[in-house]
Scaffold this motif. Structure first.
Motif, PDB file in Angstrom:
ATOM      1  N   UNK A 513      94.008 -30.537  88.625  1.00  8.14           N
ATOM      2  CA  UNK A 513      94.660 -31.450  89.614  1.00  8.14           C
ATOM      3  C   UNK A 513      93.769 -32.145  89.858  1.00  8.14           C
ATOM      4  N   UNK A 514      94.606 -33.385  90.616  1.00 12.36           N
ATOM      5  CA  UNK A 514      93.076 -34.514  90.594  1.00 12.36           C
ATOM      6  C   UNK A 514      93.967 -34.663  91.925  1.00 12.36           C
ATOM      7  N   UNK A 530      98.326 -27.031  96.500  1.00 10.43           N
ATOM      8  CA  UNK A 530      98.144 -26.468  94.468  1.00 10.43           C
ATOM      9  C   UNK A 530      99.264 -25.005  94.615  1.00 10.43           C
ATOM     10  N   UNK A 531     100.112 -25.768  93.815  1.00 12.89           N
ATOM     11  CA  UNK A 531     101.733 -24.444  94.275  1.00 12.89           C
ATOM     12  C   UNK A 531     101.949 -24.095  91.820  1.00 12.89           C
ATOM     13  N   UNK A 586      87.627 -24.146  90.580  1.00 13.83           N
ATOM     14  CA  UNK A 586      88.554 -23.338  90.624  1.00 13.83           C
ATOM     15  C   UNK A 586      89.876 -22.468  91.446  1.00 13.83           C
ATOM     16  N   UNK A 587      90.456 -22.150  91.199  1.00 13.70           N
ATOM     17  CA  UNK A 587      91.911 -21.987  92.041  1.00 13.70           C
ATOM     18  C   UNK A 587      92.619 -20.950  91.651  1.00 13.70           C
ATOM     19  N   UNK A 588      92.245 -19.786  91.758  1.00 17.84           N
ATOM     20  CA  UNK A 588      93.076 -18.892  91.323  1.00 17.84           C
ATOM     21  C   UNK A 588      94.315 -18.251  91.309  1.00 17.84           C
ATOM     22  N   UNK A 602      91.736 -25.458  87.522  1.00 15.93           N
ATOM     23  CA  UNK A 602      90.896 -26.331  87.561  1.00 15.93           C
ATOM     24  C   UNK A 602      90.999 -27.971  88.899  1.00 15.93           C
ATOM     25  N   UNK A 603      90.137 -28.095  89.956  1.00 10.73           N
ATOM     26  CA  UNK A 603      90.656 -28.990  90.880  1.00 10.73           C
ATOM     27  C   UNK A 603      89.199 -30.395  90.866  1.00 10.73           C
TER      28      UNK A 603
END
Length: 841
Positions: A513-514, A530-531, A586-588, A602-603
């Motif tokens: 994601x950016x 985020x989805x 990071x998003x898990x 990764x964001x």
């Protein structure tokens, strides 16, 4: 006309005659003038009248009248000589009949003066007379049959008259017949109806043909087309009439030929002859002389047992060569047919169809034999009989039966191939081949039937791997089919549900994601989200989100918070571009299955600059910190002399940090100029004796943000004599050298730090590019046609502080020239076209 008659009558004198004789003589003369055909009867009557008279005087008077009459007759013979012409009918209009003037010996020159003409009452005369040459012409079509219908001789009489003196000439024109008409029958077709029992020699009169022509051109003979049954006989009846008769010479047979067509031709006597043909249609009427005949010698058929009532067994058919009622056939069962058979079968008396009315059982009777009677409907009916044999066929009339003995309604998607889903049993009441059953599944599904050790038992098992995400349930149609002829089958449908197992990880919609966030962001609304989705079902598809601690030890959770249910991310503090320009975390996403499965993404977050920093004046700066300074210059300096340079910087970047200088206040606009990009103040001309010794310049420094921020600096320029300027210059040079040494030291340290940071940034960017799966760019990056000449950096030192000025690259000779707008500085529009920006830059 009446006046002419009176004149003629009054001019005639018969001296010595009585009024009666005078009237008789005058009448005779009038008759002679208008119609000579009555002259001779008039003379005869006149002589008879004379004979009745007596006396000498009477005889004298009578002989005078006779002499007069002789003179009249002589005159008539001279003045009305008869001329006869002949023409053929149908001659063309304008054809010459004859030259009357020439034939009568009349001078052509006197014809017009004497009004030579044809006397007649016809509105459309057949002939016309030319007054110039006395030739008689045909004026319209001459049809002999129209003028003289059925007359042997056709003569047309016309009368011509000459005036001064009066002459009457009669012309007889005989119209010669030509063969211009063909014979005509009263009708195009003649129909005769004759019974086939009529004996030879019978006569049938036919209507004769008519021919308008006469004489030899009338009908002379009849001809009949060749045939075996009739001949033609012609009889004479009256003048030019021939009557045709048809004579039967061979007995007719309607069954052999129901209709005869003959051609009768009438031929006239012309050369070439003309003819006409009539078609004679002879319809042969029927008599009942033929018995019905069946179309087959033997009738035999097969019939399946258990045939439904109304089933057609067979249709018998008989034909009769007669027609009408004589050919209508009625079908019945023979008198010897058993009453039991009449209950099982029925025959249609009109069509001959035999249908089932009872129950046909092969075990009771294997065959039936029935007599069929066919009779016509003639006055004296004729009939015939035929036997029908029916063979009964044993059928496979019991379908297989399916029974589900064991069944699991759901099966896990990770079941191994060969897992049993259900057990079924099949049964067929028939025997032999009719009782042998095979079982299979109709659809193309990952299931199959497997026969068990026990007869007629089958197991439904998996034949390939299941995947609930592709298909979650199946409708299985189990078909059991025997091997009979024809085979019978039965079906049963069961539903199999594929239960879910947690075999799919959550999948993010993007990776990586950016996001781009403007500094000074709001803390209430989510800054981004985020989805992720999971193909599994129920709890296996329930996803929760969290941000892990960074491996480097940085905890992004200190300034970011993620909603574990929705994936929305809120900022816990406002970002400052000047402090933090970009960061990554990071998003898990984790599902709720057992065991749970997860995936991370990764964001990349980029902070976007806002114009939230005003320009800071670096020089001039007074001892109390205000942006004020005093500059001394000799009076004898030339134009273009550098007075001083205003230095400033802006903590923002891009357009927000692009500084422009302008003169806000100046005592003499013609004396000083300011470069809008570099801040250099130069003289525009040499000083004069009249110029003031002290000048105040207020410089406005403004950035190029959407809402621009600005600062001002004041420079006081003192104009001194050259000696004083040199003394002040020495003092300044000493101070300036000391400051420049310090600036050089700090400049080296700054350049080393910047180089190190630059190398680290290059390494980080290369690593990020290698780890990215998709390319992304910021909408805030420079334009593609940017040539890198927008900004440059200059380091300054003021006291114990170090500053870096970031601004546009200075162009040579870019000096602010004062004009009618005084201190107003026109800034380039940074939202303009790239071409305009290139020129401005």
């Amino acid at each position: 006309m009446s006046k002419g008659l009176e004149h003629e009558t009054s001019s005639v004198q018969f001296p010595g005659l009585s009024w009666r004789w005078s009237a008789v003589c005058i009448g005779i003369r009038l008759i002679v003038i208008f119609d000579h055909t009555i002259i001779y009867p008039g003379i005869i009557l006149f002589f008879l009248y004379i004979m009745e008279q007596s006396g000498r005087q009477a005889w004298i008077e009578r002989w005078r009248c006779v002499a007069y009459m002789v003179a009249l007759v002589t005159l008539w013979n001279e003045a009305s000589a008869q001329i006869r012409y002949s023409i053929s009918e149908e001659v063309k209009e304008g054809s010459v009949v004859g030259n009357i003037a020439k034939d009568l010996g009349i001078d052509k020159a006197t014809l017009k003066d004497r009004e030579y003409r044809i006397v007649g009452s016809s509105t459309e005369p057949l002939f016309r007379l030319n007054k110039d040459d006395g030739i008689l012409y045909v004026s319209r079509k001459v049809d002999r049959e129209e003028i003289c219908e059925r007359s042997n001789t056709c003569i047309i009489n016309i009368k011509t008259v000459l005036e001064n003196p009066l002459e009457i000439h009669y012309v007889a024109i005989e119209v010669m017949d030509i063969n211009d008409h063909s014979p005509v029958f009263p009708e195009k077709e003649k129909r005769l109806e004759i019974f086939e029992s009529t004996l030879p020699g019978a006569r049938f009169q036919l209507q004769p043909a008519r021919d308008p022509d006469g004489g030899q051109f009338t009908v002379q003979q009849y001809k009949l087309s060749h045939n075996d049954h009739f001949r033609l006989e012609v009889k004479e009846r009256g003048e030019d009439r021939k009557m045709p008769f048809l004579i039967l010479q061979k007995q007719l047979d309607r069954e052999a030929m129901g209709e005869h067509k003959l051609l009768l031709t009438a031929i006239d006597g012309g050369k070439p002859a003309m003819s006409e043909t009539i078609e004679i249609v002879i319809v042969v009427l029927d008599v009942n002389d033929n018995s019905p005949v069946f179309t087959k010698d033997v009738y035999s058929t097969i019939l399946n047992e258990n045939a439904n009532p109304g089933t057609l067994v067979i249709q018998v058919n008989a034909t009769d060569l007669d027609e009408g009622a004589n050919s209508e056939i009625v079908y019945t069962f023979g008198k010897e047919v058993d009453i039991h058979l009449q209950k099982l079968f029925h025959i249609d008396p009109r069509t001959g169809e035999i249908k089932v009315t009872g129950i046909i059982d092969f075990e009771e009777n294997k065959s039936y034999e029935i007599d069929i009677h066919a009779s016509d409907m003639g006055t004296v009916p004729l009939s015939t009989d035929k036997t029908l044999i029916i063979k009964v066929i044993d059928l496979n009339d019991n379908p297989p039966e399916i029974e589900i003995t064991s069944f699991s309604k759901s099966v896990p998607e990770d079941s191994r191939i060969g897992t049993t889903v259900a057990l079924i049993s099949v049964n067929d009441l028939d025997s032999g081949a009719n009782g042998k059953v095979s079982c299979f599944i109709r659809e193309d599904v990952p299931f199959a039937t497997s026969p068990s050790l026990q007869d007629n038992m089958y197991a439904i098992v998996t034949k390939s791997q299941l995947n609930r995400e592709k298909k979650s349930s199946y409708e299985l149609t189990i078909v059991a089919k025997d091997t009979g002829e024809p085979s019978l089958s039965s079906e049963k449908t069961i539903s199999v549900v594929v239960s879910d197992v947690n075999d799919n990880r959550p999948q993010f919609s993007l990776s990586p994601y950016t996001f781009y966030i403007t500094e000074n962001n709001d803390l209430i609304a989510p800054v981004f989200s985020v989805r992720a989705s999971d193909l599994d079902d129920s709890a296996n598809a329930h996803i929760s989100y969290h941000i892990p601690r960074d491996s480097s030890g940085e905890n992004v959770a200190l300034f970011l918070n993620i909603n574990s249910e929705t994936g929305d991310i809120l900022a816990l503090k406002s970002f400052d571009f000047e402090t933090l320009k970009t960061f990554q975390f990071q998003v898990i996403a984790t599902d709720s299955g057992t065991p749970s499965l997860s995936s991370n993404v990764t964001v990349n977050v980029f902070i976007l600059d806002q114009n939230d920093n005003a320009p800071v004046i670096l020089y001039p700066v007074s001892s109390n910190g205000s942006a004020e300074g005093v500059e001394e210059i000799p009076r004898n300096v030339n134009a273009g002399h550098l007075v001083t340079k205003v230095r400033a910087y802006d903590a923002d970047i891009g357009y927000n940090g692009w500084l422009l200088f302008s003169l806000q206040e100046v005592t003499d606009h013609s004396l000083f100029g300011l470069d809008r990009y570099t801040g250099q103040i130069r003289t525009l001309r040499s000083f004069t004796e009249t110029d003031e010794a002290e000048h105040k310049l207020v410089i406005l420094v403004k950035d190029n943000g959407n809402v621009s921020l600005s600062a001002t600096a004041t420079v006081v320029v003192k104009v001194v004599e050259p000696k004083e300027a040199f003394a002040a210059s020495d003092v300044k040079s000493a101070t300036k050298n000391e400051e420049e040494n310090n600036v050089t030291f700090y400049l080296m340290i700054t350049l080393g730090s910047v180089s190190t940071l630059f190398l680290i940034s290059i390494i980080v960017l290369i690593a990020m590019q290698c780890s990215k799966t998709t390319d992304y760019t910021s909408k805030y990056l420079q334009e593609t046609n940017y040539d890198g000449t927008l900004c440059h950096s200059i380091q300054y030192r003021s006291g114990d502080k170090r500053y870096m000025l970031v601004g546009p690259r200075m162009s040579i000779g870019s000096t602010i020239v004062p004009g009618s707008h005084a201190n107003t500085l026109v800034l380039p529009d940074r939202r303009g076209t790239s071409g305009e920006r290139s020129e401005q830059m």
